[in-house]
Motif scaffolding. Structure first.
Motif, short mmCIF file in Angstrom:
data_model
loop_
_atom_site.label_atom_id
_atom_site.label_comp_id
_atom_site.label_asym_id
_atom_site.label_seq_id
_atom_site.Cartn_x
_atom_site.Cartn_y
_atom_site.Cartn_z
N LYS A 17 47.07 0.90 -82.98
CA LYS A 17 47.77 -0.32 -82.81
C LYS A 17 49.33 0.13 -82.91
O LYS A 17 50.11 0.11 -81.94
CB LYS A 17 47.55 -1.28 -83.76
CG LYS A 17 46.44 -2.07 -83.62
CD LYS A 17 46.23 -3.17 -84.70
CE LYS A 17 44.92 -4.15 -84.25
NZ LYS A 17 44.87 -5.25 -85.52
N LEU A 18 49.59 1.14 -83.86
CA LEU A 18 50.95 1.54 -84.08
C LEU A 18 51.31 2.56 -82.83
O LEU A 18 52.28 2.59 -82.28
CB LEU A 18 51.22 2.40 -85.35
CG LEU A 18 52.39 3.12 -85.71
CD1 LEU A 18 53.85 2.04 -85.55
CD2 LEU A 18 52.45 3.95 -86.88
N ILE A 77 37.26 1.22 -94.98
CA ILE A 77 38.75 1.59 -95.05
C ILE A 77 39.09 2.71 -93.81
O ILE A 77 40.50 2.70 -93.15
CB ILE A 77 38.86 2.44 -96.39
CG1 ILE A 77 38.74 1.32 -97.70
CG2 ILE A 77 40.26 2.91 -96.51
CD1 ILE A 77 38.75 1.76 -99.02
N ASP A 78 38.22 3.69 -93.62
CA ASP A 78 38.52 4.59 -92.42
C ASP A 78 38.62 3.93 -91.10
O ASP A 78 39.62 4.16 -90.40
CB ASP A 78 37.26 5.54 -92.42
CG ASP A 78 37.26 6.67 -93.58
OD1 ASP A 78 38.24 6.63 -94.20
OD2 ASP A 78 36.41 7.27 -93.95
N ILE A 79 37.71 2.84 -90.96
CA ILE A 79 37.89 2.19 -89.76
C ILE A 79 39.12 1.25 -89.69
O ILE A 79 39.86 1.44 -88.68
CB ILE A 79 36.68 1.01 -89.56
CG1 ILE A 79 35.48 1.75 -89.30
CG2 ILE A 79 36.83 0.01 -88.39
CD1 ILE A 79 34.17 1.14 -89.38
N PHE A 80 39.49 0.79 -90.94
CA PHE A 80 40.83 -0.02 -90.87
C PHE A 80 41.93 0.76 -90.66
O PHE A 80 43.15 0.61 -89.85
CB PHE A 80 41.01 -0.58 -92.03
CG PHE A 80 42.20 -1.46 -92.37
CD1 PHE A 80 42.60 -2.58 -91.79
CD2 PHE A 80 43.38 -0.63 -93.18
CE1 PHE A 80 43.66 -3.29 -92.07
CE2 PHE A 80 44.64 -1.45 -93.42
CZ PHE A 80 44.92 -2.61 -92.93
N LYS A 81 41.94 2.19 -91.13
CA LYS A 81 43.10 3.08 -90.88
C LYS A 81 43.24 3.52 -89.35
O LYS A 81 44.17 3.59 -88.92
CB LYS A 81 42.88 4.32 -92.05
CG LYS A 81 43.09 4.01 -93.43
CD LYS A 81 43.04 5.41 -94.09
CE LYS A 81 43.24 5.17 -95.50
NZ LYS A 81 42.99 6.44 -96.23
N TYR A 82 41.95 3.73 -89.01
CA TYR A 82 41.92 4.29 -87.38
C TYR A 82 42.62 3.12 -86.81
O TYR A 82 43.10 3.24 -85.64
CB TYR A 82 40.55 4.37 -87.07
CG TYR A 82 40.17 4.73 -85.80
CD1 TYR A 82 40.65 5.59 -84.96
CD2 TYR A 82 39.62 3.39 -85.04
CE1 TYR A 82 40.35 5.86 -83.44
CE2 TYR A 82 39.24 3.73 -83.62
CZ TYR A 82 39.76 4.69 -82.87
OH TYR A 82 39.66 4.81 -81.78
N LEU A 84 32.92 7.67 -87.07
CA LEU A 84 33.16 6.26 -87.69
C LEU A 84 31.59 5.77 -87.65
O LEU A 84 30.82 5.93 -86.54
CB LEU A 84 34.06 5.25 -86.98
CG LEU A 84 35.53 5.72 -87.00
CD1 LEU A 84 36.25 4.53 -86.05
CD2 LEU A 84 35.96 5.86 -88.31
N VAL A 85 31.06 4.92 -88.70
CA VAL A 85 29.89 4.38 -88.58
C VAL A 85 29.87 3.11 -88.10
O VAL A 85 30.83 2.27 -87.97
CB VAL A 85 29.29 4.22 -90.25
CG1 VAL A 85 28.02 3.57 -90.30
CG2 VAL A 85 29.78 5.46 -91.05
N ASN A 86 28.84 3.04 -86.87
CA ASN A 86 29.08 2.03 -86.00
C ASN A 86 28.21 0.69 -86.73
O ASN A 86 29.01 -0.32 -86.25
CB ASN A 86 28.28 2.42 -84.71
CG ASN A 86 28.36 1.47 -83.63
OD1 ASN A 86 29.30 0.72 -83.47
ND2 ASN A 86 27.46 1.62 -82.57
N ALA A 87 27.23 0.87 -87.05
CA ALA A 87 26.34 -0.32 -87.64
C ALA A 87 27.05 -0.72 -88.93
O ALA A 87 27.16 0.02 -89.93
CB ALA A 87 24.96 0.03 -87.84
#
Length: 691
Positions: free
Chosen positions: A591-592, A581-586, A568-571
């Motif tokens: 959470k699940l 979108i990748d961060i949201f999916k992760y 994941l891209v940090n900054a």
């Protein structure tokens, strides 16, 4: 005539026979020194003469590769050169020929000296009288010719001496010592083996016992060390005469105890090496046995920059039944990784494993990764074994294949360096011009080019080599394997992938490849709860990073496939829309997973609610006394405000008191206690029941 570099080459003419100094052949006749340096290794040792410490050779005994050189002189040219050097082809040569003819006659009439030897020796049957007579006759004849030099006598003796003479030598020093001994003591110079000899009186029975005692020790003392110790003992005991090295050596080798003494000297290794390897019946089907071994590929290669030059090592696996090369690996050094790669190449090509794999005792065979790989093969039913040390005939198929492959398929490629420096075969090395050409940097191949040459040679061998009226490819393909192990989608990764043992502590597995870490996140809550803190085996492909396979601790049962998790891209300033979108999916998947794990924990807790835990019936007995004493101890400790930590197993007193111990009516023997799981879960310590 050919051009002569120097006016006085090393040249001797004796009885119409020319002798040339080997070191001067290159210097004076402009012949490549590489050719002359190999003469000592290729020419029979008995033909080389040492006068005094240099090697000389008859003109007619030079090997063909020297005589075929255009600068090598003819016999007429040597005659002319000998005259230029200052020699005369007249009186001296006539004298040498006359002496040679006379000593041949004397040797043939030497039986008249037999009586002299009979009077000197005691055991006639053990002494070569006729040989001694011939040698004595020739030496006696030399004594009459005062004009002969020691070199001339040495050369003449080597012309006539054969197996019918008492001794033969190619050293001028040894000959001159023997001749001077003959001049001093006469016939006794030819009486050996301490028969009626002064040396026989030197060695006592005690000395002989000491020699054999020291020889059989595992320290493996040399003859010089044995001689030094023996003479030191003799001097210390008052003996003035010393024993020679040849006496020590001769006694040890001729002793009837030599066999058992030498075996004792070698120890357990000598006993093991003495055991022969019985002949074996060859396998009857393809895949019954693979033999794997490694050796040097005798070609030079250079790196891409052309600065580093080296050689490659080939590790080859062949099927013993068909002699087919089923797998191989090439690298700058022979390591356990080459052996693994050779097996994997064979599996990649044929999708089977043999019933048995035989290798040698290579140095890195005890590596942990290789041992783990061998364990995986054995778990699939493969017999993996190593041949007995110092017994290469146990894997004779692969050993003979190396010789055959080099001789028939690699030798035809330019740049081949030969069999190696230890080879004594006449055709084991190319000539010096080809070797010099192979070592030129412009003619050296790159690593990729050399691998291509080897690959072409292997393909050519498998398809053309004649064996059992067929070829290795046809024999292997037409055979019906009976004992091989066929691989499927579950067992194939066990062989083809790298493996590493891990313990499930988090929901991710990290694999490091060439300094880069790849992460694989597990979102299966059932797997995490079932295998938490348990050992697993993670298998991964060195080239393909898309997924890893998780097996149980046996390494045979596939449990889960886990895909690669991209970093994941940090900054935020560097994030694109896809990154968000990748961060949201992760985040959502985490959470699940968190809710699933929390739910499983709660369900597990609730499964124990309202389950009665029967307390033991309280009676006035030993157990009741124990509980009364424990309750009293706790109450006293609370009143005195003293710490009892460590005395009762590190229990938390304040929480233990929360249990309804004081509510128990010990007089009611029928009372049962019902305690909820939640109350027990809050208590520290190891209390499991109240009895």
């Amino acid at each position: 005539m050919k051009k002569v570099i120097c006016e006085k080459p090393g040249l001797i003419l004796c009885a119409d026979t020319f002798y040339l100094m080997i070191d001067d052949v290159s210097l004076y006749f402009n012949i490549p020194k590489k050719l002359t340096d190999r003469i000592i290794d290729t020419v029979m040792a008995c033909d080389l003469l040492r006068i005094p410490n240099l090697f000389w050779l008859r003109f007619t005994d030079f090997p063909q590769e020297i005589t075929d050189h255009p600068n090598f002189p003819t016999k007429n040219e040597l005659h002319a050169l000998y005259k230029l050097k200052g020699g005369t082809a007249g009186f001296q040569e006539n004298v040498m020929n006359m002496v040679k003819e006379q000593i041949i006659i004397e040797a043939n009439l030497s039986n008249r000296y037999s009586l002299l030897f009979f009077r000197k020796i005691q055991k006639i049957n053990d002494f070569p009288v006729l040989k001694a007579c011939r040698t004595y006759a020739v030496f006696s004849h030399f004594k009459e010719f005062k004009v002969l030099s020691m070199v001339n006598m040495f050369l003449l003796y080597n012309m006539v001496a054969d197996e019918e003479f008492l001794f033969r030598t190619n050293s001028l020093r040894v000959f001159s010592n023997k001749y001077r001994l003959f001049l001093n003591i006469g016939i006794e110079a030819f009486i050996h083996k301490n028969v009626s000899n002064a040396n026989a009186k030197k060695v006592s029975k005690k000395d002989l016992d000491i020699i054999m005692r020291e020889f059989q020790k595992g320290d493996k003392f040399s003859f010089s060390k044995l001689l030094r110790d023996l003479n030191t003992r003799r001097i210390a005991s008052g003996e003035e005469q010393r024993i020679s090295k040849s006496t020590v050596r001769r006694y040890i080798l001729n002793s009837p105890e030599f066999g058992i003494a030498d075996l004792t000297r070698e120890g357990s290794d000598g006993i093991k090496n003495m055991m022969t390897h019985a002949l074996r019946e060859q396998p009857g089907f393809a895949g019954d046995q693979y033999q794997i071994d490694g050796t040097r590929l005798n070609f030079l290669y250079k790196d891409d920059d052309g600065k580093k030059i080296g050689v490659l090592y080939m590790v080859v696996a062949i099927d013993v039944y068909s002699k087919k090369v089923v797998g191989y690996s090439l690298s700058p050094s022979e390591t356990f990784g080459n052996y693994i790669e050779a097996i994997r190449v064979s599996v990649k090509n044929h999708k089977i494993l043999p019933a048995e794999i035989l290798t040698d005792n290579f140095q890195s065979g005890q590596n942990k990764m290789f041992t783990r790989f061998v364990g995986d093969l054995q778990s699939l039913g493969i017999r993996f074994k190593k041949h007995r040390p110092y017994n290469p005939q146990a894997k004779g198929s692969i050993e003979s294949w190396f010789f055959l492959f080099n001789e028939m398929y690699l030798k035809e490629f330019p740049g081949y360096l030969g069999d190696g420096i230890r080879s004594r075969r006449k055709n084991g090395k190319p000539n010096s011009d080809l070797l010099a050409s192979a070592r030129k940097k412009k003619n050296i191949r790159t690593k990729e080019e050399l691998i291509q040459v080897f690959t072409e040679a292997v393909i050519n061998y498998n398809s053309t080599y004649e064996f059992k009226n067929s070829t290795p490819n046809l024999l292997f393909g037409n055979s019906l394997p009976k004992h091989v192990v066929h691989l499927n989608d579950v067992t194939l990764p066990i062989v083809m992938m790298e493996s590493t043992p891990r313990t499930i502590l988090k929901n991710s597995v990290a694999i490091n490849k060439n300094g880069v870490t790849y992460e694989y996140i597990i979102y299966d809550s059932d797997f995490l709860t079932k295998y938490r803190k348990k050992d697993i085996i993670v298998r991964y492909n060195v080239i393909d990073n898309s997924e890893v396979l998780i097996y149980d601790d046996s390494g045979l049962n596939l449990l889960l496939r886990v895909g690669l998790h991209s970093r994941l891209v940090n900054a935020e300033v560097n994030q694109s829309e896809d990154d968000r979108i990748d961060i949201f999916k992760y985040t959502q998947r985490n959470k699940l997973l968190l809710r699933e794990l929390t739910s499983k924990v709660e369900d597990y807790k609730n499964s124990f609610n309202n389950i009665p835990i029967n307390a033991v019936d309280h009676k006035i007995d030993t157990k009741e006394n124990i509980h009364l004493a424990e309750e009293k101890y706790l109450l006293e400790a609370d009143n005195n405000k003293t710490s009892v930590k460590g005395k009762i197993g590190k229990r938390d007193i304040s929480r233990i008191k929360k249990l309804s111990l004081k509510k128990i009516d010990v007089t009611n023997t029928e009372e049962k206690i019902v305690v909820s799981f939640k109350d027990m879960f809050k208590v520290k310590g190891s209390i499991k029941r109240l009895d």
